[in-house]
Write a protein that holds these residues in place. Structure first.
Motif, PDB file in Angstrom:
ATOM      1  N   GLN A 178       0.834  -1.212   0.000  1.00  7.31           N
ATOM      2  CA  GLN A 178       0.000   0.000   0.000  1.00  7.31           C
ATOM      3  C   GLN A 178       0.862   1.253   0.000  1.00  7.31           C
ATOM      4  O   GLN A 178       0.577   2.228  -0.712  1.00  7.31           O
ATOM      5  N   ALA A 179       1.949   1.219   0.787  1.00  2.50           N
ATOM      6  CA  ALA A 179       2.836   2.387   0.879  1.00  2.50           C
ATOM      7  C   ALA A 179       3.509   2.667  -0.465  1.00  2.50           C
ATOM      8  O   ALA A 179       3.644   3.825  -0.875  1.00  2.50           O
ATOM      9  N   LEU A 180       3.918   1.614  -1.161  1.00  3.83           N
ATOM     10  CA  LEU A 180       4.591   1.799  -2.452  1.00  3.83           C
ATOM     11  C   LEU A 180       3.613   2.222  -3.544  1.00  3.83           C
ATOM     12  O   LEU A 180       3.982   2.955  -4.465  1.00  3.83           O
ATOM     13  N   LYS A 181       2.370   1.751  -3.435  1.00  8.78           N
ATOM     14  CA  LYS A 181       1.359   2.169  -4.409  1.00  8.78           C
ATOM     15  C   LYS A 181       1.038   3.656  -4.225  1.00  8.78           C
ATOM     16  O   LYS A 181       0.909   4.398  -5.191  1.00  8.78           O
ATOM     17  N   ALA A 182       0.926   4.071  -2.964  1.00  5.98           N
ATOM     18  CA  ALA A 182       0.583   5.462  -2.664  1.00  5.98           C
ATOM     19  C   ALA A 182       1.735   6.395  -3.029  1.00  5.98           C
ATOM     20  O   ALA A 182       1.514   7.534  -3.453  1.00  5.98           O
ATOM     21  N   ASN A 183       2.952   5.922  -2.842  1.00  8.46           N
ATOM     22  CA  ASN A 183       4.131   6.765  -3.042  1.00  8.46           C
ATOM     23  C   ASN A 183       5.289   5.879  -3.497  1.00  8.46           C
ATOM     24  O   ASN A 183       6.046   5.370  -2.668  1.00  8.46           O
ATOM     25  N   PRO A 184       5.436   5.667  -4.813  1.00 11.33           N
ATOM     26  CA  PRO A 184       6.476   4.754  -5.309  1.00 11.33           C
ATOM     27  C   PRO A 184       7.871   5.218  -4.906  1.00 11.33           C
ATOM     28  O   PRO A 184       8.219   6.386  -5.078  1.00 11.33           O
ATOM     29  N   ARG A 185       8.653   4.305  -4.326  1.00  7.18           N
ATOM     30  CA  ARG A 185      10.035   4.571  -3.915  1.00  7.18           C
ATOM     31  C   ARG A 185      10.884   3.339  -4.220  1.00  7.18           C
ATOM     32  O   ARG A 185      10.339   2.254  -4.406  1.00  7.18           O
ATOM     33  N   PRO A 186      12.212   3.476  -4.228  1.00  8.58           N
ATOM     34  CA  PRO A 186      13.051   2.317  -4.555  1.00  8.58           C
ATOM     35  C   PRO A 186      12.865   1.179  -3.542  1.00  8.58           C
ATOM     36  O   PRO A 186      12.774   1.422  -2.333  1.00  8.58           O
ATOM     37  N   LEU A 187      12.802  -0.050  -4.079  1.00 11.70           N
ATOM     38  CA  LEU A 187      12.814  -1.256  -3.247  1.00 11.70           C
ATOM     39  C   LEU A 187      14.037  -2.065  -3.657  1.00 11.70           C
ATOM     40  O   LEU A 187      14.148  -2.494  -4.812  1.00 11.70           O
ATOM     41  N   VAL A 188      14.978  -2.210  -2.731  1.00 10.56           N
ATOM     42  CA  VAL A 188      16.216  -2.949  -2.995  1.00 10.56           C
ATOM     43  C   VAL A 188      16.151  -4.258  -2.209  1.00 10.56           C
ATOM     44  O   VAL A 188      15.931  -4.249  -0.995  1.00 10.56           O
ATOM     45  N   VAL A 189      16.331  -5.374  -2.925  1.00  8.89           N
ATOM     46  CA  VAL A 189      16.228  -6.693  -2.307  1.00  8.89           C
ATOM     47  C   VAL A 189      17.625  -7.309  -2.264  1.00  8.89           C
ATOM     48  O   VAL A 189      18.211  -7.609  -3.304  1.00  8.89           O
ATOM     49  N   ALA A 190      18.152  -7.473  -1.057  1.00  6.87           N
ATOM     50  CA  ALA A 190      19.527  -7.947  -0.904  1.00  6.87           C
ATOM     51  C   ALA A 190      19.614  -9.462  -0.700  1.00  6.87           C
ATOM     52  O   ALA A 190      20.698  -9.991  -0.505  1.00  6.87           O
ATOM     53  N   ASN A 191      18.459 -10.140  -0.770  1.00 10.98           N
ATOM     54  CA  ASN A 191      18.452 -11.599  -0.776  1.00 10.98           C
ATOM     55  C   ASN A 191      17.338 -12.060  -1.708  1.00 10.98           C
ATOM     56  O   ASN A 191      16.182 -12.105  -1.307  1.00 10.98           O
ATOM     57  N   PRO A 192      17.694 -12.410  -2.968  1.00 12.27           N
ATOM     58  CA  PRO A 192      16.658 -12.794  -3.937  1.00 12.27           C
ATOM     59  C   PRO A 192      16.082 -14.186  -3.717  1.00 12.27           C
ATOM     60  O   PRO A 192      15.170 -14.581  -4.428  1.00 12.27           O
ATOM     61  N   ASP A 193      16.608 -14.953  -2.753  1.00 15.05           N
ATOM     62  CA  ASP A 193      16.085 -16.310  -2.523  1.00 15.05           C
ATOM     63  C   ASP A 193      14.603 -16.267  -2.178  1.00 15.05           C
ATOM     64  O   ASP A 193      14.139 -15.360  -1.481  1.00 15.05           O
ATOM     65  N   LEU A 194      13.867 -17.280  -2.639  1.00 19.83           N
ATOM     66  CA  LEU A 194      12.476 -17.441  -2.227  1.00 19.83           C
ATOM     67  C   LEU A 194      12.395 -18.174  -0.901  1.00 19.83           C
ATOM     68  O   LEU A 194      11.535 -17.876  -0.066  1.00 19.83           O
ATOM     69  N   VAL A 195      13.263 -19.164  -0.717  1.00 22.24           N
ATOM     70  CA  VAL A 195      13.253 -19.974   0.514  1.00 22.24           C
ATOM     71  C   VAL A 195      14.685 -20.270   0.927  1.00 22.24           C
ATOM     72  O   VAL A 195      15.611 -20.126   0.136  1.00 22.24           O
ATOM     73  N   ALA A 196      14.853 -20.683   2.184  1.00 21.30           N
ATOM     74  CA  ALA A 196      16.157 -21.138   2.663  1.00 21.30           C
ATOM     75  C   ALA A 196      15.965 -22.383   3.515  1.00 21.30           C
ATOM     76  O   ALA A 196      15.021 -22.449   4.300  1.00 21.30           O
ATOM     77  N   PRO A 197      16.848 -23.382   3.344  1.00 23.83           N
ATOM     78  CA  PRO A 197      16.740 -24.581   4.171  1.00 23.83           C
ATOM     79  C   PRO A 197      17.312 -24.331   5.559  1.00 23.83           C
ATOM     80  O   PRO A 197      18.446 -23.890   5.695  1.00 23.83           O
ATOM     81  N   ARG A 198      16.506 -24.556   6.589  1.00 20.17           N
ATOM     82  CA  ARG A 198      16.993 -24.492   7.980  1.00 20.17           C
ATOM     83  C   ARG A 198      16.972 -25.913   8.529  1.00 20.17           C
ATOM     84  O   ARG A 198      16.562 -26.831   7.837  1.00 20.17           O
ATOM     85  N   GLU A 199      17.339 -26.048   9.783  1.00 23.32           N
ATOM     86  CA  GLU A 199      17.382 -27.387  10.376  1.00 23.32           C
ATOM     87  C   GLU A 199      16.018 -28.074  10.286  1.00 23.32           C
ATOM     88  O   GLU A 199      15.925 -29.267  10.086  1.00 23.32           O
ATOM     89  N   ASP A 200      14.920 -27.289  10.425  1.00 17.65           N
ATOM     90  CA  ASP A 200      13.595 -27.904  10.533  1.00 17.65           C
ATOM     91  C   ASP A 200      12.677 -27.606   9.352  1.00 17.65           C
ATOM     92  O   ASP A 200      11.472 -27.726   9.456  1.00 17.65           O
ATOM     93  N   GLY A 201      13.230 -27.212   8.221  1.00 14.40           N
ATOM     94  CA  GLY A 201      12.380 -27.000   7.043  1.00 14.40           C
ATOM     95  C   GLY A 201      12.798 -25.775   6.252  1.00 14.40           C
ATOM     96  O   GLY A 201      13.882 -25.233   6.456  1.00 14.40           O
ATOM     97  N   LEU A 202      11.925 -25.339   5.316  1.00 19.00           N
ATOM     98  CA  LEU A 202      12.232 -24.186   4.464  1.00 19.00           C
ATOM     99  C   LEU A 202      11.570 -22.942   5.029  1.00 19.00           C
ATOM    100  O   LEU A 202      10.375 -22.944   5.304  1.00 19.00           O
ATOM    101  N   THR A 203      12.347 -21.870   5.149  1.00 21.66           N
ATOM    102  CA  THR A 203      11.757 -20.597   5.563  1.00 21.66           C
ATOM    103  C   THR A 203      11.560 -19.715   4.330  1.00 21.66           C
ATOM    104  O   THR A 203      12.270 -19.853   3.333  1.00 21.66           O
ATOM    105  N   ILE A 204      10.594 -18.816   4.405  1.00 21.91           N
ATOM    106  CA  ILE A 204      10.335 -17.861   3.325  1.00 21.91           C
ATOM    107  C   ILE A 204      11.338 -16.710   3.444  1.00 21.91           C
ATOM    108  O   ILE A 204      11.574 -16.188   4.529  1.00 21.91           O
ATOM    109  N   GLU A 205      11.925 -16.328   2.318  1.00 20.08           N
ATOM    110  CA  GLU A 205      13.012 -15.340   2.305  1.00 20.08           C
ATOM    111  C   GLU A 205      12.588 -14.069   1.545  1.00 20.08           C
ATOM    112  O   GLU A 205      11.535 -14.054   0.915  1.00 20.08           O
ATOM    113  N   PRO A 206      13.414 -13.013   1.593  1.00 22.03           N
ATOM    114  CA  PRO A 206      12.995 -11.728   1.012  1.00 22.03           C
ATOM    115  C   PRO A 206      12.554 -11.778  -0.450  1.00 22.03           C
ATOM    116  O   PRO A 206      11.628 -11.047  -0.839  1.00 22.03           O
TER     117      PRO A 206
END
Ligand SMILES: [Mg+2]
Length: 300
Positions: A178-206
């Protein structure tokens, strides 16, 4: 937490946003990286799923790095982990038993910081970070503030820097869209992964959250890290003088490690026993995606 099939399907749905590459028609297979050693002079190593799983070193990985080093191989770690400063990340590898030097580690955080656009009027970057991140490694003129601690930044920040999902909630995704729609600003993503394997499963990433936001807003984002060339060119610059066909990217994912390595014109090795494909037959995923690694090995 999500499962491997869901993560794979989401990566496939994003192929238009990922680099394109050509692949070997067929993979060679081996037990571990030592089987590939005659073919390469340097290895670029993913961390999660290759060297460690969460806070645990993968069995035999420390010894394999020592053996490869002893036989004259050059080693670079290329990780999409963006929650740690360079000092912290090196300390983590040392704690796990690895002897990498600072010159041998490239993180997507470093790549993002090196390319961070300058905001106008000394505006503040709203950092989406892990608890306790001190941003001491941020570039000189950039001011970082913690978005989770200061939600006013949804309206007032000059840009958003996505480093970690550790404290992120679905309601934050809605608020940022909503904030970006109302006022577009740069979004920089420093981890393009969708998921990461942890000890107990996959976590959702940036990367996963960012693509959800882009789908909701129709805006754009700058991604730093694998599979993009900004990460591979930074790593390859550390291996000056070694021909690309004698360098291999080692990773546990098809869409970041293998795709990115192939797009960079280097060899690719998929590890199957520890990361995204742990417990799965990887062949159907390779066939469906067409992302064929040069080598498939069970472990590091
Ligand atoms: Mg990995």
């Amino acid at each position: 937490m999500i499962d491997t099939q869901t993560a794979f399907d989401r990566y496939e749905s994003l192929r238009h946003a990922l680099p394109s590459a050509t692949f070997s028609p067929k993979s060679q297979t081996g037990r571990d990286l030592s089987d590939t050693a005659p073919h390469y002079d340097a290895y670029i190593l993913d961390a999660f799923g290759v060297l460690n799983r969460g806070e645990t070193a993968i069995e035999g990985a420390v010894e394999r790095m020592e053996d490869l080093r002893a036989s004259g191989k050059r080693l670079i770690v290329l990780t999409n982990a963006a929650s740690y400063t360079r000092v912290d990340i090196l300390a983590k590898y040392h704690r796990l038993g690895f002897d990498f030097t600072a010159d041998e580690v490239v993180s997507s955080r470093d790549v993002a910081f090196a390319n961070l656009p300058k905001l106008t009027d000394d505006d503040v970057w709203a950092a989406i970070s892990a608890e306790g991140d001190d941003f001491s490694d941020a570039p000189n003129q950039a001011t970082m503030e913690d978005l989770i601690a200061n939600p006013d930044l949804f309206d007032t920040a000059g840009g958003f820097l996505f480093l970690s999902t550790a404290r992120w909630k679905d309601t934050n995704t809605t608020a940022l869209s909503q904030a970006l729609k109302a006022n577009p600003r740069p979004l920089v993503v420093a981890n393009p992964d969708l998921v990461a394997p942890r000890e107990d499963g996959l976590t959702i990433e940036p990367g996963m959250i960012a693509h959800d936001i882009l789908a909701q807003t129709g805006t754009d984002a700058a991604f730093y890290g694998k599979p993009y060339d900004n990460a591979f060119e930074t790593a390859l610059a550390r291996l000056d003088g070694i021909p690309r066909h004698r360098i291999a990217m080692v990773g546990d994912t098809l869409h970041t490690d293998v795709l990115g390595g192939a797009a960079a014109g280097i060899g690719t090795i998929l590890i199957t026993d520890h990361g995204l494909f742990k417990g799965f037959d990887v062949v159907p995923y390779i066939q469906k995606s067409g992302i064929q690694p040069d080598w498939i090995v069970a472990t590091t």
